[in-house]
Each structure stands twice: as C-alpha cells, then as structure tokens.
Design an enzyme around this catalytic site. Structure first.
Site, mmCIF file in Angstrom:
data_model
loop_
_atom_site.group_PDB
_atom_site.id
_atom_site.type_symbol
_atom_site.label_atom_id
_atom_site.label_comp_id
_atom_site.label_asym_id
_atom_site.label_seq_id
_atom_site.Cartn_x
_atom_site.Cartn_y
_atom_site.Cartn_z
ATOM 1 N N ARG A 1 -16.877 19.613 27.095
ATOM 2 C CA ARG A 1 -16.504 18.058 27.335
ATOM 3 C C ARG A 1 -17.418 17.310 26.736
ATOM 4 N NH1 ARG A 1 -15.974 18.355 33.966
ATOM 5 N NH2 ARG A 1 -13.795 18.882 34.112
ATOM 6 N N TYR B 1 -7.068 17.028 28.059
ATOM 7 C CA TYR B 1 -7.657 18.455 28.037
ATOM 8 C C TYR B 1 -9.022 18.082 28.550
ATOM 9 C CZ TYR B 1 -8.786 18.305 23.170
ATOM 10 O OH TYR B 1 -9.541 17.907 21.792
ATOM 11 N N GLU B 2 -9.646 19.432 29.222
ATOM 12 C CA GLU B 2 -10.994 19.673 29.572
ATOM 13 C C GLU B 2 -11.174 18.544 30.809
ATOM 14 O OE1 GLU B 2 -12.421 21.860 28.643
ATOM 15 O OE2 GLU B 2 -11.188 22.259 26.816
ATOM 16 N N GLY B 3 -10.056 17.995 31.710
ATOM 17 C CA GLY B 3 -10.262 17.169 32.743
ATOM 18 C C GLY B 3 -9.815 15.905 32.148
#
Length: 527
Positions: free
Chosen positions: A284, A422-424
C-alpha cells in the site's frame, strides 16, 4: 523528463521532515551526503535503464504463449540489473541479503523507479514485500531457502488473495489447503495476480491465502508459500488467462489454477490474513509511491510544455508561452502543490514507520504505530488518486497534444487508473479509516495527528500566518467531523454512508498540514 529535479525535490522534502532528523540520530550512516548520493544513483539508474522500456513495454505488452507468460523485450535484463544493483532489497535486513537501510530511503527512491517504468516495478514491489513477510514470519528453513534469493532477484514472488467470487470479501475465499502426510496441498483458482507468471526468473513463490479449517470468514484462512516449481518440476499451477487491461499492459495480470500444489505454511495456521498484512502494508505504501512517481513525471511534462508552447497575447506581438496565461498558471500550481504535498506526506509516514521500529519506549512506540495505521489508508488512496489526477490535469494543459500517443501522459493516465482499486479500493480504505482507525483504535491515531499538526503550527504560525490559519481551520473541521462520526457508532448505516466524506476530510487536513512544510521548503530556497 527530469529525474534530477525529482531527486532535488525529494531531498528538500526530507530536509523539512522532522522525523527524518530524528531517524538520522538512530542511523548516523544515513547522513545527508550519503542519502543524496543514493538518490542520485537511483535517479540515474531509473532514467538510464528503466525509463527507455516504459513506452515500448506498454505497446508490446505481456503475452501468454503456449501457457507461459512472455514479458516485453528488455524487461528480463532490466530486472536483473535492478536486483544486482541492490535496489530490490534496499530496506531488507543485511542478514537477509538486503542493504539494511531505513524504509524512508526506500520510499524516497521508489517514486523514481515507479516514474520510469511502473509496470516492471509491480514485480519488484511484490517480491520485496514477500521477502519482508518471510523474514519476519517464516521459519528458519523457509527464510534460508527464499529470502536471500528474493533479495537478489534470483526468485520473485506474488500476492495471491482474490478469487472470482471473493475479491475484497476475503472471508468468502474457497481455495483449500489440506494436509497430505507431511505436505500441504492447495487447490483453487486465484485471480488478479500481478506477474503470476513470467520469464524474468525461473522460480516464482506465490504468497497465497487458503482455507485450512471449517471456521467461517477469515478465521479459517492460513498463509502459504506455493512455488511454481519444486525440484525443477511444475507444481500443479497453470495460467488460465491474462486480463486485457486498460493500462499496465507490460505487467501480466493472471488468473491461476492450483491443482494439488504443494505449499509451505507461513506462520501459524488460521492466522493467514493477519500475517499477510505485513506484505499488504508495504504494497500500500508502494501504491502511494507509484502515484507520486507518475504525478511527478506528469507535472514536469506540463510545466515544460507550458513554457515552450506559445499561444495568445496581443495580436501585434509574438505569441507568449501559455505558462504566462493566468488559468494555465493556476492549473500548473495546483498540480505541483498536489504532487509535493504527497511527497511530503509519504516521507512523513515512512519516517514514522522507521521510528516505530527503533523506539525503545513501549508507550511511545504504540503512539507511533497508531499514527502510522491512521495515515496508511490516506496515503495509499490519495497517493494513487494523485497519480491519475495529475496525469489527467497535465493532459488538459497540453490540450489535443496530450491526448495523443506522442506524449506519455495518456499512458500514465491508463496505468494510474487501477491504483485506487488494487491493494484495497477507495471504499475499503474509507471504511477501514472509520471503523478500525477511528472507532477501533479509540481515536489514538487522531490524537497523534492533532499533536503533530499543532507542533508544526506552533513553529510556523508567525512565519506563515495564512497557511497556518488554513491548516488550523481544516484540522478543527476534521476534528468536529470525527466527533460526529464517533457519535454515530450506534447508527452504523448512517456512519458508513458518510465514511467517504470523512476520509476525504482527513486528507484535506493532512494536505493543509503539508502546505506548511511546503512553506519551509520555499524558505530554505530563499536563504
């Protein structure tokens, strides 16, 4: 594109980051001259080795040929050079094959590499994060076998979470791991796996979540390292397809099928998601560095174009550079501010993460950890958003020219669009910010933020009264919003509906705070 200018801006940002000076006291080897040389070397490598691959790689793209992924021409050699030069493991412990430098140094160098070729850095990011994960969580045998080879780029790694019916809803994962004598055997299908297969290295380790128990939700998930090859033989992993994406064409996004694939348990059974978060945390922060790298490149292009492109002015005189037009000047200033605020915020977070690792006092360490947990969703999301937003604004400055493939801005825009996904996703980060960081941590992160902002206000209010007034006002508005959101814990539907607005208010407060740091940079330049 000026990599040298980005290096200078990063060094200026470090110089006004209070945590960096405190960190240098813990790491006297990271003196100003040494770090400046590291950044200059990073910028030179990025410009010389990586940047020439960016546009050709995007146009050629990764291809699936007879069941295996082929990366664009030059990617394999560039990745090998990147790893051999030590850039892959800047902040990994020396005992694990890394350089042993602080995370802040890595976060300062990272945007230079992301600017140069963000698609290739996708595999570098997951490999570095996996090395940290295994180093901190794996058993000694797994560490000895994998970490040094990941550090040197002899092997690479992925993060395997998503499935067709379980993307963000991790608790619905269906991939199973079963004990077969002394082995774990994994079967299932994973999607959206960046560099799930490729020709950069022979061995690929998949950091994979699978269900090992009957407990519902995330409690039955365990973490495994599942290599593509075992003793030189295929390990039951096949590539079903490559996604045909809007951007990041040179980064293969794979759907993988695991059929009785042998894996090694990482850490404790049933604790997979908690253990994997170490990898997610680093990725992140990398996403923010990706956004920063693309924003830096985009605003540089817009500024240079605006100085060279001549239009308008009095008809009896030669046309003037469009940079002299007030509205264009406004656009350029907004892009530059957005980019430099992000640069300062990334370094603020990275230094806090480093200091938390060095802090001997338990209470002070917990305070730092609360602040880092508070900042990470903001940095991830709004860093990603800046990559797309600044590229979009730069296209506007260039007009029709920016919409063509003659300039790299349209690629930056396409590449950056997925970064808030992506990654949340943005929504997930907003919910995390509210429910875990505000409610779950009982406002501890908020208190740390307020203390840091007030400390800067007390130092800068006399020198920069207007900026200090804005920062104080934004902080007070956010504090009031926070009190309102705390009062809505008994009415979660209302609170969750407002989560995005609350999230945005938090970033506005951080941005106003970082504006004070920008004033410090300007003061230093005037001296």
């Amino acid at each position: 594109m000026s990599f040298r200018d980005q290096v200078d801006r990063t060094l200026a940002a470090l110089a006004v980051t209070p945590g960096w000076r405190r960190l240098q006291q813990c790491r006297p080897d990271c003196d100003d001259e040494t770090v400046a040389e590291i950044l200059r070397q990073a910028g030179g490598f990025a410009e010389r080795v990586l940047a020439p691959l960016n546009t050709p790689g995007d146009r050629q793209g990764a291809q699936l040929i007879e069941g295996r992924v082929q990366t664009p021409a030059g990617f394999r050699e560039a990745f090998r050079s990147y790893a051999e030069a030590g850039w892959l493991a800047v902040d990994l412990a020396e005992a694990g094959g890394g350089q042993g430098l602080p995370l802040t140094v890595q976060a300062a160098c990272g945007p230079l590499f992301e600017r140069a070729c963000v698609a290739l850095m996708m595999v570098a990011g997951s490999t570095r994060a996996a090395a940290h994960l295994i180093w901190e969580t794996g058993d000694q045998q797994l560490i000895r076998e994998w970490v040094p080879k990941l550090a040197t780029g002899e092997r690479t790694a992925t993060i395997c979470i998503s499935e067709a019916d379980a993307g963000s809803d991790v608790g619905r994962l269906r991939t199973k791991a079963e004990r077969v004598r002394d082995d774990w055997r994994i079967s299932g299908r994973k999607t959206w796996i960046s560099f799930g297969d490729h020709d950069l290295t022979e061995r690929i380790g998949h950091c994979l979540l699978a269900r090992t128990g009957s407990e519902p939700g995330t409690r039955g998930l365990s973490l495994f390292l599942v290599p593509n090859l075992i003793e030189g033989q295929p390990n039951g992993i096949t590539v079903e397809r490559l996604e045909d994406k809007m951007g990041l064409h040179a980064s293969p996004t794979c759907a993988l099928n695991f059929d009785q694939s042998r894996g090694t348990l990482i850490g404790g059974e049933g604790r997979g998601l908690a253990q994997l978060f170490r990898m997610i945390e680093l990725m992140r922060l990398q996403t923010a560095c990706q956004g920063l790298g693309l924003a830096s490149a985009s605003v540089d292009i817009a500024e240079r174009y605006a100085k060279e492109r001549r239009q308008g002015g009095h008809s009896s005189s030669p046309p003037v550079p469009i940079a002299e037009h007030p509205d264009v000047r406004r656009q350029l200033e907004e892009m530059r501010r957005r980019t430099e605020v992000l640069r300062l915020a990334v370094l603020e977070l990275a230094t806090a993460m480093d200091l938390a690792a060095y802090e001997p006092n338990d209470e002070r360490r917990r305070e730092l950890e609360s602040f880092c947990a508070w900042m990470l969703p903001l940095i991830k999301n709004f860093g990603a958003d800046a990559g797309f937003g600044v590229a979009n604004a730069a296209i506007q400055v260039l007009g029709g020219a920016g919409y063509t493939r003659d300039w790299p801005l349209e690629q930056y825009l396409r590449d950056a669009r997925v970064m808030t996904i992506y990654e949340g996703t943005t929504g997930m980060q907003a919910l995390d910010f509210l429910t875990r960081r505000l409610w779950g941590d009982q406002e501890n992160g908020l208190r740390q933020l307020k203390a840091r902002v007030q400390n800067d206000l007390s130092s800068d209010a006399d020198l920069h009264p207007e900026e200090a007034k804005v920062a104080q006002k934004r902080l007070e508005a956010f504090d009031e919003f926070s009190r309102r959101m705390m009062s809505l814990q008994a009415e979660p539907e209302i609170a969750l509906y407002l989560a995005h607005d609350y999230f945005l208010s938090g970033w506005e407060a951080v941005s106003a705070w970082m504006d004070l740091r920008l004033c410090r940079i300007k003061d230093r330049l005037r001296q």
